[in-house]
Design a protein around this motif. Structure first.
Motif, PDB file in Angstrom:
ATOM      1  N   PRO A   3       0.854   4.947   0.997  1.00  0.00           N
ATOM      2  CA  PRO A   3       0.110   6.025   1.675  1.00  0.00           C
ATOM      3  C   PRO A   3       0.473   7.381   1.079  1.00  0.00           C
ATOM      4  CG  PRO A   3       1.917   5.271   3.053  1.00  0.00           C
ATOM      5  CD  PRO A   3       1.891   4.371   1.864  1.00  0.00           C
ATOM      6  N   TRP A  50       2.262   4.322   6.898  1.00  0.00           N
ATOM      7  CA  TRP A  50       2.464   2.930   7.287  1.00  0.00           C
ATOM      8  C   TRP A  50       2.552   2.798   8.805  1.00  0.00           C
ATOM      9  CZ3 TRP A  50       7.008   2.353   3.364  1.00  0.00           C
ATOM     10  CH2 TRP A  50       6.497   2.023   2.095  1.00  0.00           C
ATOM     11  N   ARG A 105       0.852  -1.190   0.000  1.00  0.00           N
ATOM     12  CA  ARG A 105       0.000   0.000   0.000  1.00  0.00           C
ATOM     13  C   ARG A 105       0.887   1.238   0.000  1.00  0.00           C
ATOM     14  NH1 ARG A 105      -2.224   3.521   3.851  1.00  0.00           N
ATOM     15  NH2 ARG A 105      -1.030   2.552   5.523  1.00  0.00           N
ATOM     16  N   GLU A 149      -1.742  11.094   8.065  1.00  0.00           N
ATOM     17  CA  GLU A 149      -2.647  10.238   8.825  1.00  0.00           C
ATOM     18  C   GLU A 149      -2.668   8.807   8.293  1.00  0.00           C
ATOM     19  OE1 GLU A 149      -3.481  14.437   9.006  1.00  0.00           O
ATOM     20  OE2 GLU A 149      -3.495  13.074   7.277  1.00  0.00           O
ATOM     21  N   ASP A 150      -2.367   8.657   7.011  1.00  0.00           N
ATOM     22  CA  ASP A 150      -2.496   7.360   6.340  1.00  0.00           C
ATOM     23  C   ASP A 150      -1.176   6.591   6.294  1.00  0.00           C
ATOM     24  OD1 ASP A 150      -4.078   5.503   4.899  1.00  0.00           O
ATOM     25  OD2 ASP A 150      -3.221   6.202   3.009  1.00  0.00           O
ATOM     26  N   SER A 152      -0.758  10.483   2.845  1.00  0.00           N
ATOM     27  CA  SER A 152      -0.973  11.541   3.824  1.00  0.00           C
ATOM     28  C   SER A 152      -0.336  11.169   5.158  1.00  0.00           C
ATOM     29  CB  SER A 152      -2.468  11.796   4.029  1.00  0.00           C
ATOM     30  OG  SER A 152      -3.070  10.697   4.696  1.00  0.00           O
TER      31      SER A 152
END
Length: 424
Positions: free
Chosen positions: A154, A161, A152, A158-159, A156
Motif C-alpha cells: 500500500p 493493510w 500488496r 486509506e490503502d 496511502s
C-alpha cells in the motif's frame, strides 16, 4: 497601507526603546551534530540581522537535559526561551514555568502548522509550545521479501493493510528463507519512551487509549478496557507466534535481512535507504482495529522537541521575535534537512524534497494530518508513560495482559488522586 506603515513604525519604535540592549537567554538540548549546527547558525544570523535583541544560546547535554530544566525551574533559574520535549510541555505549563503563546501567533501561521504540532503544544485551551519539526511512525519493508510472498504494497493512509492482510503477510514471511523474525519492533531501544511512542498507537487503533481524554482524571475503563486487553493480547501474540524478536542484540535485524519489516519512524530513512536503495518501501500504519472507533482503527505516534517562552522572561515579545524567525518555512527546512524530521508547517513541507508532495517521505505528512494521535496532554503524563511502558514490558515477558493493565491503571489513578487532579 498607511495604517500598516504606522503600525510598523510604532513596533520599531517600541522595540528600539524597550529591547535595544536586552539579552535573551536560550537553552537547547544537544541533539545530533547537524541539528546543533543549524540552531547555532540560526542564532548567529538572527543576531546579525537585527539589533533589537541578542540571543545567547546555551547547549545542555540531552541525557540530563530534562533533569537540569526541572532543577532550574524549581530554583527559579530558567532561561527566557526553553527547548523542551513535547510530552513534557504540560508539566511545565501546569507548573507555570512557561507562558501561553496565543497572542503572538498570527492566525495564518497557526493554520499552517500540522495539526499534530498544535495538539502537542496546547494545554487548557492555550498554545504553550511550538516545534519546528514533528515525527511519525510507519513500516519499512524489504521489497524483495514482500515480492516473494506476493504481498500488496500500500502507498496511502486509506490503502493500508487490514489486520487480516497484515497477519497473513507476517505468517507467510515467517517461512521465507533468510527471515528469522518477520517484524522488527526496535525493542533494542530499551524499555523507555519508545514503548509509549511506538506502541500506544496499537491500543488506540484497537479503540482504547492511555487515559480518558475528556477530563484526564482516570485511566480506568480506558487502558484496561476490553479493547485495550485485546490490543495487549495481540501484541503478546506477535512474540508467541515468533513474529518478533523479544531480545534483539542490536539495531541491525532489518538491515541484515533477518527481519522483513521494521516498525519505526522517519529517522531510520537514511540508514535504510543506504542499505536497500530501491528495494526499500515505506508502508502506512496498518488498520488494526474498528474503523468506527474513536481513532478509526489506525494511528501513528507524533510529537518531538518544541520551543516555549518561560514565565520569568522579562521580554516575551523579544523572545517571540526569535521563535518567529526559526518557525519560518525556510528556516524549518534548514533544520529538517539536517535532522531528517517532518517539517512542522505545511508550507515548509512544500519546500522539502523528501517530505514534499512527491517526496519519498510524504506519507508521514499525510499520516500526521489524518491518523496522528498526540501523547496525552496532561501533567500526569510522566506517570502514564512510566506505567504503560512497564505494563508492555510485563506483557512481552508473559504476564497476564489484564493483570498488567489493571496494575498500570491503579498506579496512574493513584498519582492523579494524590495530585488532586492536577488543577490549573
Amino acid at each position: 497601507m498607511r495604517k500598516i506603515l504606522l503600525l510598523i513604525v510604532f513596533a520599531c519604535t517600541f522595540f528600539t526603546f524597550s529591547m535595544a540592549t536586552e539579552t535573551i537567554e536560550l537553552w537547547f538540548h544537544s541533539g545530533r551534530g547537524a541539528e546543533r549546527d543549524v540552531i547555532q547558525d540560526q542564532v548567529k544570523r538572527f543576531n546579525e540581522m537585527q539589533d533589537l535583541v541578542e540571543i545567547k544560546a546555551v547547549q545542555l547535554p540531552e541525557g540530563s537535559y530534562n533533569d537540569q530544566v526541572q532543577a532550574a525551574a524549581l530554583a527559579n533559574k530558567l532561561p527566557d526561551i526553553l527547548d523542551l520535549d513535547g510530552p513534557n510541555m504540560t508539566n511545565y505549563a501546569w507548573g507555570e514555568f512557561i507562558i501561553p503563546l496565543d497572542k503572538y501567533i498570527p492566525e495564518d501561521m497557526k493554520t499552517d502548522f500540522l495539526p499534530s504540532i498544535l495538539k502537542q503544544g496546547t494545554y487548557s485551551g492555550s498554545i504553550y509550545a511550538l516545534g519546528t519539526f514533528d515525527s511519525g511512525l510507519a513500516i519499512w519493508g524489504n521489497r524483495e521479501y514482500l515480492d516473494k510472498i506476493g504481498a500488496r504494497i500500500p502507498t496511502s493512509v486509506e490503502d493500508a493493510w487490514t489486520m487480516e492482510e497484515f497477519m497473513d503477510i507476517l505468517s507467510k514471511l515467517k517461512n521465507v528463507e533468510g527471515v528469522v523474525y518477520p517484524l522488527d519492533l526496535k525493542l533494542n531501544y530499551g524499555v523507555g519512551e519508545w514503548y509509549t511512542y511506538g506502541f500506544s498507537p496499537i491500543f488506540q487503533a484497537f479503540g482504547a487509549d492511555l487515559i480518558n481524554r475528556e477530563d484526564y482524571m482516570s485511566a480506568d475503563g480506558i487502558l484496561n478496557s476490553p479493547e485495550a486487553v485485546a490490543a495487549g493480547k495481540w501484541f503478546a501474540d506477535l512474540f508467541k507466534m515468533g513474529y518478533v524478536n523479544p531480545n534483539p542484540a542490536g539495531d541491525a535485524d532489518f538491515i541484515e535481512g533477518k527481519s522483513a519489516l521494521s516498525w519505526v519512524g522517519h529517522w531510520a530513512y537514511n540508514q535504510y535507504k543506504e542499505a536497500f536503495n530501491d528495494n526499500l518501501v515505506l508502508i502506512p500504519m496498518p488498520k488494526l482495529g474498528n474503523p468506527d472507533g474513536i481513532y478509526k482503527g489506525q494511528a501513528t505516534g507524533t510529537g518531538s522537541w518544541c520551543w516555549g517562552i518561560t514565565s520569568g522572561c522579562a521580554n516575551p515579545y523579544g523572545a517571540w521575535l526569535f521563535l518567529e524567525f526559526i518557525l519560518r518555512p525556510e528556516e524549518i527546512v534548514k533544520m529538517t534537512d539536517a535532522n531528517g524530521a517532518v517539517p512542522a508547517r505545511l508550507s515548509a513541507t512544500k519546500l522539502s524534497d523528501p517530505y514534499g508532495p512527491n517526496g519519498d517521505l510524504s506519507l508521514f505528512v499525510a499520516q500526521l494530518q489524518t491518523i496522528g494521535v498526540e501523547r496525552p496532554v496532561t501533567p500526569a503524563y510522566p506517570i502514564i508513560t512510566s506505567e504503560f511502558m512497564k505494563a508492555l514490558d510485563d506483557i512481552v515477558n508473559g504476564v497476564d495482559v489484564k493483570e498488567a493493565l489493571d496494575y498500570a491503571v491503579e498506579q496512574i489513578d493513584l498519582d492523579i488522586e494524590d495530585n488532586e487532579g492536577y488543577p490549573m
